[in-house]
Design an enzyme around this catalytic site. Structure first.
Site, PDB file in Angstrom:
ATOM      1  N   HIS B  67       0.666   1.999   6.805  1.00  0.00           N
ATOM      2  CA  HIS B  67       1.417   2.073   5.551  1.00  0.00           C
ATOM      3  C   HIS B  67       0.478   2.227   4.353  1.00  0.00           C
ATOM      4  O   HIS B  67       0.734   2.980   3.422  1.00  0.00           O
ATOM      5  CB  HIS B  67       2.277   0.805   5.431  1.00  0.00           C
ATOM      6  CG  HIS B  67       2.923   0.635   4.093  1.00  0.00           C
ATOM      7  ND1 HIS B  67       2.431  -0.235   3.147  1.00  0.00           N
ATOM      8  CD2 HIS B  67       4.002   1.228   3.537  1.00  0.00           C
ATOM      9  CE1 HIS B  67       3.201  -0.175   2.063  1.00  0.00           C
ATOM     10  NE2 HIS B  67       4.158   0.703   2.271  1.00  0.00           N
ATOM     11  N   GLU B  70      -0.664   5.733   4.174  1.00  0.00           N
ATOM     12  CA  GLU B  70       0.411   6.564   3.608  1.00  0.00           C
ATOM     13  C   GLU B  70       0.330   6.571   2.072  1.00  0.00           C
ATOM     14  O   GLU B  70       0.390   7.624   1.433  1.00  0.00           O
ATOM     15  CB  GLU B  70       1.759   6.026   4.096  1.00  0.00           C
ATOM     16  CG  GLU B  70       2.989   6.660   3.451  1.00  0.00           C
ATOM     17  CD  GLU B  70       3.978   5.618   2.972  1.00  0.00           C
ATOM     18  OE1 GLU B  70       4.229   5.555   1.748  1.00  0.00           O
ATOM     19  OE2 GLU B  70       4.510   4.844   3.805  1.00  0.00           O
ATOM     20  N   HIS B  71       0.165   5.387   1.471  1.00  0.00           N
ATOM     21  CA  HIS B  71       0.039   5.312   0.008  1.00  0.00           C
ATOM     22  C   HIS B  71      -1.159   6.117  -0.497  1.00  0.00           C
ATOM     23  O   HIS B  71      -1.071   6.822  -1.493  1.00  0.00           O
ATOM     24  CB  HIS B  71      -0.166   3.851  -0.434  1.00  0.00           C
ATOM     25  CG  HIS B  71       1.106   3.108  -0.681  1.00  0.00           C
ATOM     26  ND1 HIS B  71       1.404   2.553  -1.904  1.00  0.00           N
ATOM     27  CD2 HIS B  71       2.158   2.836   0.123  1.00  0.00           C
ATOM     28  CE1 HIS B  71       2.583   1.942  -1.832  1.00  0.00           C
ATOM     29  NE2 HIS B  71       3.064   2.098  -0.618  1.00  0.00           N
ATOM     30  N   GLU B 143       4.769  -4.788  -3.385  1.00  0.00           N
ATOM     31  CA  GLU B 143       5.763  -4.259  -2.442  1.00  0.00           C
ATOM     32  C   GLU B 143       6.044  -5.321  -1.359  1.00  0.00           C
ATOM     33  O   GLU B 143       7.203  -5.578  -1.002  1.00  0.00           O
ATOM     34  CB  GLU B 143       5.245  -2.956  -1.815  1.00  0.00           C
ATOM     35  CG  GLU B 143       6.287  -2.250  -0.950  1.00  0.00           C
ATOM     36  CD  GLU B 143       5.780  -0.921  -0.374  1.00  0.00           C
ATOM     37  OE1 GLU B 143       4.615  -0.549  -0.613  1.00  0.00           O
ATOM     38  OE2 GLU B 143       6.571  -0.272   0.326  1.00  0.00           O
TER      39      GLU B 143
END
Lengths: 425, 429
Positions: B67, B70-71, B143
């Site tokens: 993840h 991905e950012h 997040e």
């Protein structure tokens, strides 16, 4: 997709938009009345009770069995608010027989059913079924209580309550749990009769099908609603108070929710509507917007930082999820972004990018049946009959000067913070 | 270029596997304004222990790294950001990481070719520095905290971590504030080079496009780039016992109404049917037992035990599979006992032909509704493709399903020893 054709059938204003792009036909009935504290809860319970059974299918399970026969057609009713209107909405979506083996048209059956939900409910001379009322009260009360468990949604509702404490817009469209508990069978019947007599009905149908299928199905129920009724309810437009209203609320949570409420003196019916969309776009609607770039990308203060315009009311709000100890810094940076707009601290690129994004969004919206219907309903509610082309053209005409003058008219009204209790963060 | 026409649903799909291994699919939708495209790698949060490309040494990377990667891919070497490049053309872009996939996407109504190239280029040009990696930790930290306050999310992960003892599916996709703190730029490069090889990826384009021109464009773009030889991907997930890890678990949170899920995990044995058929079978069964038209749903709703938050879902991916049934409830114990009684009753009495036919009809109608969405088609087609199935086989597979198939699944999936019950309850309630 073509613009919708409008005609009247059985007292209903029908907005028909034929399209072969979709494999299903979408039917939406919007029923509008002014948003008022004394009727919101009973109308919401009415939405629950009407979908729980009809004369022909008198329970949720029998309704479901009928829908299963229509290849699992979607059906539900719910309420919401658009500005200071309380909107009861019935939605159906049914497969087109074209993609099924040996099936007769399903649209007429779906539409007749929807008409029966409204005109032939499960009702005796004693009113609606007591058992169903009790079940639906339970479910609705639970839904109302659960709002508090979604923190972003809760914070937004609380901010609006504080900001619009003496305006209908501050009301939640569901009403309160206590109001729901107190509704009697008689009160519910009155809400039903009032709806048929006073409310504005608009029926939207988009997808494969024919006009005859629609009119026949509507006429099968006879004329029961007031012919082509228009309910006028313009929102009250208010100025921000001299002193910004600040509210801090504490709960055992890890992330604080910061919501800023602003007053905008323009609504969906006004000439400045499109200019507000562009202004809001530069401020916080997109990843290139000032809020995202400055709160998230530059300062790493938040995962989300955005703004939304409520065009039916004339309110704009900005929000971010932040660490509790960053409250002052985040609030300062967020307020500063609107100030930058007022000063004209906007690049050509921010303006053009925002216009592209808006145009793209409109074109994408009409690729879905629900999106196209919502755009048509906005025209009905605002009286401004903007076609897709009009919307694209209007965006084109917004220039820097207009954005600055719109930004100058936006005033901060309320700062609401939902934050952690000490020692729990 | 290959072409496949699906007569009943009136769709035609075009595909080609390029010389570097990338699979490209195009589905023309001439009446739409929007083009949607999604570029997916077969790599997700559970891929934490693997042999890096050109190495034979197994490595273990921190929770949440897929993840995090991905950012970071959105940032470019020249300091620009892929978000901006798309925005300047009015296109919207996004990305998501699941247990087994990472996907990058855009939608736009103009300059589609340029956007397709940008999508390929930003994903295929990783650039990380220690400084930008550090900066991202603050954003992802928020997040993670947002999800920590989300009771439904906590409930869902509570269930998975009760069902699974070792499989990394039990770990939150984004990791924790502590685990992401260990991530370095070198680890990101290792993961990137191993899992973002074109042969491990699929590009799907749906919209008003010409399939031949689009595939030609992608080919031209890929021919300008060089990639190492594809290597076999070796990943491990630990050995998972057949039984659930914890049968019961309660999470305390600040909630008004308790929440509860009952879940069953799949045994890691050979499936009796294709993945697609098995998944559809579990969904049909759950719809019959717990769907809106079931007697169980009616009973629980009338008793006020459930509301419209109730759902029954099944997730099946590489190395794991589980169902999750429940929602908001004022009486979690009553909910669980009625659900368990329902499973028992079905297992003892068997299934009715008429009930199954109705469930199939419902599923076919739902599928047609979903096909209105280009996002659904692209995302789900890619998912099935990577699992060795085809999205457009859903209707024929449903039509072929027999009572015998469903009874096999009913007795295999819904087993008490592989179940868990997880509750979220208000502190002090």
């Amino acid at each position: 997709m073509a613009e919708a054709e409008q005609f009247n059938a059985g007292g209903l204003r029908v907005h028909w938009q034929p399209s072969d792009t979709f494999k299903t036909t979408t039917i939406v009935m919007h029923v509008k009345t002014p948003l008022e504290a004394k009727t919101a809860a009973s109308r919401t319970l009415l939405a629950h009770v009407l979908q729980a059974g009809t004369e022909a299918y008198p329970s949720r399970r029998k309704v479901r069995y009928f829908l299963d026969g229509l290849y699992g057609a979607t059906f539900y009713a719910d309420v919401g608010k658009k500005g200071e209107n309380h909107i009861l909405t019935f939605v159906m979506e049914v497969a087109s027989e074209r993609y099924l083996k040996n099936e007769a048209p399903l649209l007429p059956q779906a539409l007749s059913f929807l008409m029966s939900v409204i005109h032939k409910p499960n009702r005796s001379e004693n009113g609606f079924s007591e058992a169903i009322i009790q079940e639906e009260k339970q479910a609705l009360v639970q839904r109302i209580r659960n709002i508090a468990d979604d923190k972003t949604r809760y914070a937004n509702i609380r901010m609006l309550e504080e900001m619009c404490s003496d305006e209908p817009f501050g009301l939640h469209p569901f009403g309160s749990a206590e109001e729901v508990e107190a509704i009697t069978n008689q009160g519910l019947q009155e809400a039903y009769e009032r709806m048929l007599r006073n409310d504005q009905f608009d029926l939207f149908v988009t997808g494969p099908g024919t006009k005859e299928e629609i009119t026949d199905a509507i006429h099968s129920m006879g004329q029961n609603v007031a012919e082509g009724k228009h309910v006028d309810s313009k929102p009250t437009i208010q100025d921000a108070p001299e002193q910004v209203n600040e509210v801090v609320e504490k709960q055992p949570i890890q992330q604080a929710k910061l919501h800023l409420g602003f007053r905008v003196p323009h609504t969906v019916g006004s000439g400045e509507y499109t200019a507000v969309l562009v202004t809001n776009g530069i401020l916080g609607a997109y990843p290139h917007s000032k809020l995202f770039v400055n709160v998230r990308e530059k300062e790493s203060l938040a995962y989300y930082a955005a703004s939304r315009y409520e065009p039916y009311k004339g309110i704009l709000f900005a929000m971010a999820g932040i660490a509790p100890d960053q409250y002052e810094k985040a609030a300062r940076i967020m307020k500063e972004q609107l100030e930058a707009l007022k000063r004209g601290d906007i690049t050509e690129e921010e303006l053009t990018t925002t216009k592209y994004m808006l145009k793209n969004q409109i074109l994408e919206q009409v690729d879905s049946a629900r999106g196209a219907i919502e755009m048509n309903y906005q025209n009905v509610l605002s009286g401004a009959k903007r076609t897709v082309d009009d919307r694209l053209r209007e965006i084109e005409t917004v220039d820097m000067e207009t954005v600055i003058s719109v930004a100058k008219a936006i005033q901060l009204d309320t700062v609401y913070l939902l934050t952690g209790e000490e020692g729990t963060a | 270029m290959e072409k496949q026409h699906y007569e009943q649903i009136e769709e035609t799909i075009y595909m080609e596997t390029l010389s570097n291994g990338l699979k490209v699919y195009v589905l023309p939708k001439p009446n739409h304004n929007k083009t949607f495209s999604i570029f997916t790698t077969d790599y997700g949060s559970i891929d934490q222990a693997f042999t890096p490309i050109n190495s034979d040494q197994m490595v273990q990377v921190p929770d949440g790294i897929a993840h995090f990667l991905e950012h970071k891919l959105f940032e470019e070497e020249d300091g620009s950001d892929a978000f901006d490049t798309f925005s300047k053309r009015g296109a919207q872009t996004n990305a998501f990481t699941s247990f087994t996939r990472t996907a990058y996407l855009f939608s736009s109504t103009s300059e589609v070719d340029a956007n397709v190239e940008t999508l390929l280029d930003f994903v295929q040009s990783p650039y990380f520095t220690e400084e930008t990696v550090e900066k991202e930790k603050g954003i992802i930290g928020q997040e993670i905290n947002m999800y920590n306050d989300d009771a439904d999310w906590r409930l869902f992960f509570g269930l998975i971590s009760a069902l699974y003892k070792n499989n990394p599916v039990r770990i939150d996709i984004a990791g924790t504030v502590e685990s992401i703190d260990d991530i370095t730029k070198d680890m990101l490069y290792t993961c990137y080079q191993t899992f973002y090889h074109p042969s491990n990826m699929v590009l799907f384009v749906v919209g008003p496009v010409d399939p031949e021109e689009t595939i030609h464009l992608v080919k031209g773009n890929q021919e300008k780039k060089s990639f190492p030889e594809a290597d076999t991907l070796a990943r491990t997930y630990g050995s998972e016992p057949k039984e659930s890890f914890e049968r019961q678990k309660t999470i305390e949170m600040n909630v008004q109404t308790p929440k509860c899920l009952l879940g069953f995990k799949e045994p890691n044995e050979e499936y009796p049917l294709s993945g697609l058929a098995y998944e559809l079978g579990v969904q049909l069964l759950m719809d019959m037992m717990f769907g809106l038209g079931s007697s169980t749903y009616e009973k629980l709703y009338k008793e006020g035990v459930i509301d419209n938050s109730f759902s029954a879902d099944f997730t099946m991916e590489r190395s794991f599979g589980f169902s999750a049934i429940g929602g908001d409830t004022k009486d979690p114990d009553r909910l669980v006992s009625v659900l368990e009684e329902t499973v028992d009753a079905y297992q003892q009495q068997g299934l009715g032909e008429e009930e199954m036919q109705l469930a199939k009809k419902r599923k076919i109608g739902t599928f047609l509704k979903q096909l209105n969405s280009p996002e659904f088609i692209a995302t789900q087609f890619t998912r099935y493709e990577m699992n060795g199935d085809s999205l457009f086989e859903v209707v024929p597979t449903l039509e072929k399903m027999s009572i015998g198939d469903l009874e096999n699944i009913l007795h295999r999936h819904f087993r008490t020893e592989r179940s868990s019950v997880v509750k979220v309850e208000g502190s002090g309630s």
